[in-house]
Write a protein that holds these residues in place. Structure first.
Motif, mmCIF file in Angstrom:
data_model
loop_
_atom_site.group_PDB
_atom_site.id
_atom_site.type_symbol
_atom_site.label_atom_id
_atom_site.label_comp_id
_atom_site.label_asym_id
_atom_site.label_seq_id
_atom_site.Cartn_x
_atom_site.Cartn_y
_atom_site.Cartn_z
ATOM 1 N N TYR A 43 0.835 -1.201 0.000
ATOM 2 C CA TYR A 43 0.000 0.000 0.000
ATOM 3 C C TYR A 43 0.873 1.256 0.000
ATOM 4 C CZ TYR A 43 -3.984 2.959 1.101
ATOM 5 O OH TYR A 43 -4.965 3.922 1.056
ATOM 6 N N LEU A 72 4.019 1.488 -1.005
ATOM 7 C CA LEU A 72 4.726 1.591 -2.286
ATOM 8 C C LEU A 72 3.804 2.159 -3.362
ATOM 9 C CD1 LEU A 72 6.745 -1.749 -2.265
ATOM 10 C CD2 LEU A 72 7.677 0.569 -2.223
ATOM 11 N N LYS A 85 1.446 4.256 -2.932
ATOM 12 C CA LYS A 85 1.318 5.696 -2.676
ATOM 13 C C LYS A 85 2.565 6.442 -3.130
ATOM 14 C CE LYS A 85 -2.638 5.442 -1.415
ATOM 15 N NZ LYS A 85 -3.579 5.891 -2.419
ATOM 16 N N LEU A 86 3.691 5.725 -3.209
ATOM 17 C CA LEU A 86 4.927 6.366 -3.665
ATOM 18 C C LEU A 86 5.095 6.203 -5.176
ATOM 19 C CD1 LEU A 86 7.299 5.198 -0.790
ATOM 20 C CD2 LEU A 86 6.251 7.440 -1.074
ATOM 21 N N ARG A 138 6.534 13.228 -2.186
ATOM 22 C CA ARG A 138 6.403 11.797 -2.364
ATOM 23 C C ARG A 138 7.757 11.185 -2.752
ATOM 24 N NH1 ARG A 138 1.272 10.388 -5.935
ATOM 25 N NH2 ARG A 138 0.610 12.319 -4.944
ATOM 26 N N ASN A 139 8.476 11.889 -3.648
ATOM 27 C CA ASN A 139 9.766 11.368 -4.074
ATOM 28 C C ASN A 139 10.810 11.452 -2.976
ATOM 29 O OD1 ASN A 139 9.127 10.374 -6.518
ATOM 30 N ND2 ASN A 139 9.731 12.196 -7.671
ATOM 31 N N VAL A 177 10.157 11.043 0.218
ATOM 32 C CA VAL A 177 9.872 9.890 1.067
ATOM 33 C C VAL A 177 10.400 8.614 0.400
ATOM 34 C CG1 VAL A 177 8.056 8.502 2.127
ATOM 35 C CG2 VAL A 177 7.862 10.983 2.077
ATOM 36 N N PHE A 178 10.131 8.493 -0.905
ATOM 37 C CA PHE A 178 10.621 7.342 -1.656
ATOM 38 C C PHE A 178 12.136 7.208 -1.491
ATOM 39 C CE2 PHE A 178 12.861 6.121 -5.524
ATOM 40 C CZ PHE A 178 12.364 4.842 -5.752
ATOM 41 N N PHE A 184 13.931 4.075 0.352
ATOM 42 C CA PHE A 184 14.696 3.123 -0.457
ATOM 43 C C PHE A 184 16.186 3.182 -0.154
ATOM 44 C CE2 PHE A 184 12.303 0.802 -3.772
ATOM 45 C CZ PHE A 184 11.038 1.139 -3.342
ATOM 46 N N LEU A 217 -2.378 13.538 -2.324
ATOM 47 C CA LEU A 217 -2.363 12.128 -1.989
ATOM 48 C C LEU A 217 -3.708 11.723 -1.405
ATOM 49 C CD1 LEU A 217 -0.183 9.935 -1.981
ATOM 50 C CD2 LEU A 217 0.233 10.480 0.398
ATOM 51 N N LYS A 218 -4.217 10.563 -1.872
ATOM 52 C CA LYS A 218 -5.483 10.066 -1.357
ATOM 53 C C LYS A 218 -5.201 8.799 -0.554
ATOM 54 C CE LYS A 218 -10.073 9.000 -3.150
ATOM 55 N NZ LYS A 218 -10.803 8.721 -4.383
#
Lengths: 501, 156
Positions: free
Chosen positions: A424, A426, A428-429, B10-11, B13-14, B18, B74-75
């Motif tokens: 979930y 991932l 969202k990302l 978002r990126n 956080v990614f 990672f 973001l939803k």
């Protein structure tokens, strides 16, 4: 005409009442889960995997195969009638199929989808029968480096599937490969990333992984969009397409079938890649591309044929090389191993009845599916009347039983919950799960062949590009990567400069 | 030149998730697993190769990724729903050994039904009980799966 004889043997197996029954069960279940959103062939096969232990290997594989291609039929029904793809592969069908239905041509769209799929299924069955044997002999001459290169190509090809960032797709593959390392190292017996627990000694169970990422992820996405609006189904009126309709659909069906048959064989390929590529191709080739998105027949006929052909020919690498080209095939390998059969180049000579029986059953199954889907369509639409808040708990219930029954391990359910959460997040990302799952499946094999190749070459990494086959495959993979990366980077640079001005 | 460019949230956080994951895996590999040589790879060789590549690719993905200007809102599903859905397998896991299949399915399914804003408790209990009975019938009596019908707490 060796293959006709072989197909004869296959039909003699597939038409046994016992196998016919399992073929029907598979197609029936496949259609049902194809119609229902939230549960796909992966989850269903995972649930039924432990069940297949009790039946003969032929019946087991025949049923599981029926679920996979049956889902392609069922998925198109909901895509066309309610604009809700029951199956990921039908997402493309929804674009034009739903528009056709709104224009009062629902019956035509459904018929074209089913007949196109049947045609594709027939051709794909023949293709497997003709090419399986030569491919098997070819596979026997593969070196470890060739296998390695083939899998790398498959992994790179799978990124073409992921929409969005190519680099994130690559990252997901690597993440999948890394998760595939968990467990006992086959060469030295060393425990890798097992967190000190024996529960992970055999690695992360694929059923818990898949069910967590797909079933739980889908359910959560469904809850996000929860609304009180009842599902509106477009009534099916004219059932039979006119001759002109059929004529219009012929060329896209043939193109979709050929494309799907080829892309299905690619490791990493299968139904999904075929459907998306076919849609793009039809739009490019069309003299009226502006009609796409507004009810173009080719937008239904092409992808629907392609996804069915791709679903079937993706059995080729599994049956001939023993390499699962997608997660569903990995579960099929699991089903065979449960029966004590190791798939690989020797399968065709050691288990000819199984090999040809499964292939012949695909044609039988496609026939069953046309009957199940055209005259009986009303029955499937009733399934959609089930309210989502009744549906998702039952899907969850089946998934949990499936995960538990594979190893009778309560620990696997914790893994399912963890991967559900991870999946979930991932999502969202903007990270697609498909490349990760493929990496996870291929990881152990990839490492195995890499190590073997390096041992044989005494640590000389150039062994990977010394043989013509592996060199070609790696070159294609590299070229593919460049092709999909370049526009991406160029676009990014443009964006950066635009922002500067 | 690149003054206005900043990766989307978002990126970011990614990237953080990672890169830290790959660093953790690389660290674990180096600490516990022999790497070996290319000619004779140890259990750590492939994981190390992968974690280094994963870290590098993730950084590239952030650098070449969406900028903050393009970010869409973001939803996310309500926390309650997420917790109830993800909690269901845990309920199943905790109850299968002591209570057996029927109650494990009943409890976990009932638990998950509460994730929907539209569920009513009476309906949910009926659904869960019916579904559990169906599963017992199919998986234990029809398919003969070796699943415990009643756990040690009930059967003794």
């Amino acid at each position: 005409m060796d293959f006709i004889q072989n197909l004869g043997l296959g039909f003699s197996v597939a038409l046994l009442p016992y196998n016919l029954l399992f073929c029907f069960i598979g197609c029936f279940l496949g259609t049902a889960i194809g119609v229902l959103p939230g549960i796909g062939p992966l989850g269903t096969i995972a649930i039924l995997l432990p069940v297949t232990f009790g039946v003969s290997p032929e019946a087991a594989l025949i049923m599981l195969a029926g679920i996979y291609y049956g889902a392609q039929y069922g998925g198109s029904t909901t895509a066309i009638l309610i604009n809700l793809p029951g199956e990921a592969t039908s997402a493309v069908t929804a674009i034009d199929g739903y528009q056709m239905a709104r224009q009062g041509r629902a019956g035509t769209a459904l018929a074209v989808a089913a007949l196109g799929s049947f045609f594709a299924g027939t051709v794909a069955t023949l293709a497997i029968a003709i090419f399986a044997k030569p491919l098997t002999s070819l596979a026997l001459s593969f070196s470890p480096a060739d296998y390695f290169a083939l899998m790398v190509l498959g992994l790179v090809a799978s990124i073409a599937l992921a929409h969005g960032s190519v680099l994130k797709g690559l990252a997901m593959i690597l993440l999948g490969l890394l998760l595939g390392c968990v467990g006992t190292d086959s060469y030295t017996g060393a425990m890798r990333f097992t967190l000190g627990t024996l529960d992970l000694a055999d690695g992360i169970p694929i059923v818990a992984f898949g069910a967590g990422i797909y079933a739980l992820g889908e359910i959560l996405r469904g809850i996000e969009n929860e609304s009180d609006a009842p599902v509106s189904v477009i009534p099916v009126n004219n059932r039979l397409p006119s001759l002109a309709d059929l004529k219009e659909a012929t060329a896209p069906v043939v193109r979709g079938t050929l494309l799907g048959s080829v892309l299905g064989v690619l490791p990493g390929g299968g139904a999904l890649l075929s459907a998306f590529t076919s849609y793009a191709m039809e739009k490019k080739l069309s003299r009226t591309p502006e009609r796409f998105g507004h009810g173009a027949m080719a937008g239904v006929a092409g992808p629907e044929s392609a996804n069915n052909a791709g679903a079937q020919t993706s059995f080729i690498p599994m049956l001939t090389l023993g390499i699962p080209s997608n997660p569903i095939m990995a579960l099929m390998v699991g089903a065979l191993i449960l029966q004590g059969i190791i798939p690989g180049p020797n399968l065709i000579t050691e288990q000819p009845k199984l090999f040809w029986g499964v292939i012949a059953s695909m044609w039988v199954g496609n026939l069953i599916l046309v009957i199940l889907n055209l005259p009986l369509i009303g029955l499937w639409l009733k399934l959609l009347k089930i309210r989502p808040h009744f549906l998702f708990p039952t899907i969850l219930g089946f998934s949990m039983i499936g995960v538990y029954s594979v190893g009778n391990s309560a620990f696997d359910l914790y893994l399912m919950a963890i991967f559900g959460a991870a999946g979930y997040v991932l999502g969202k990302l903007d990270c697609e799960p498909a490349p990760m799952l493929l990496g996870f499946v291929l990881g152990p094999l990839l490492e195995e062949y890499l190590r073997r190749a390096m041992i044989l070459a005494d640590g000389d990494a150039t062994v990977l590009i010394q043989r013509p086959l592996s060199a070609t495959l790696l070159a294609v993979a590299a070229a593919l990567l460049v092709v999909i990366l370049l526009p991406f980077i160029r676009k990014r640079r443009k964006e950066v400069f635009v922002e500067d001005e | 030149m690149f003054a206005t460019y900043w990766p989307s949230r978002r990126n970011m956080v990614f990237g953080i998730v990672f890169v830290s994951f790959s660093a953790l895996m690389a660290f674990e590999t180096l600490r516990k697993l022999p790497i070996g040589t290319p000619a004779n790879m140890g259990p750590g060789f492939f994981p190390l190769l992968l974690s280094i590549s994963l870290g590098a690719i993730s950084i590239l993905a952030v650098v070449f990724g969406q900028s903050s200007a393009q970010e869409e809102p973001l939803k996310v599903a309500p926390f309650r729903a997420v917790a109830l859905v993800l909690g269901a397998p845990i309920v199943f896991s905790l109850s299968i050994d002591p209570l057996g299949l029927f109650f494990a399915v009943f409890l976990s399914v009932l638990f998950s039904t509460q994730a929907s804003i539209r569920s009513k408790i009476g309906e949910s209990i009926l659904l869960s009980a019916g579904f559990s009975a169906f599963c017992v019938l199919v998986f234990i009596y029809l398919l003969n799966l070796p699943l415990p019908l009643w756990g040690w707490l009930i059967a003794g």
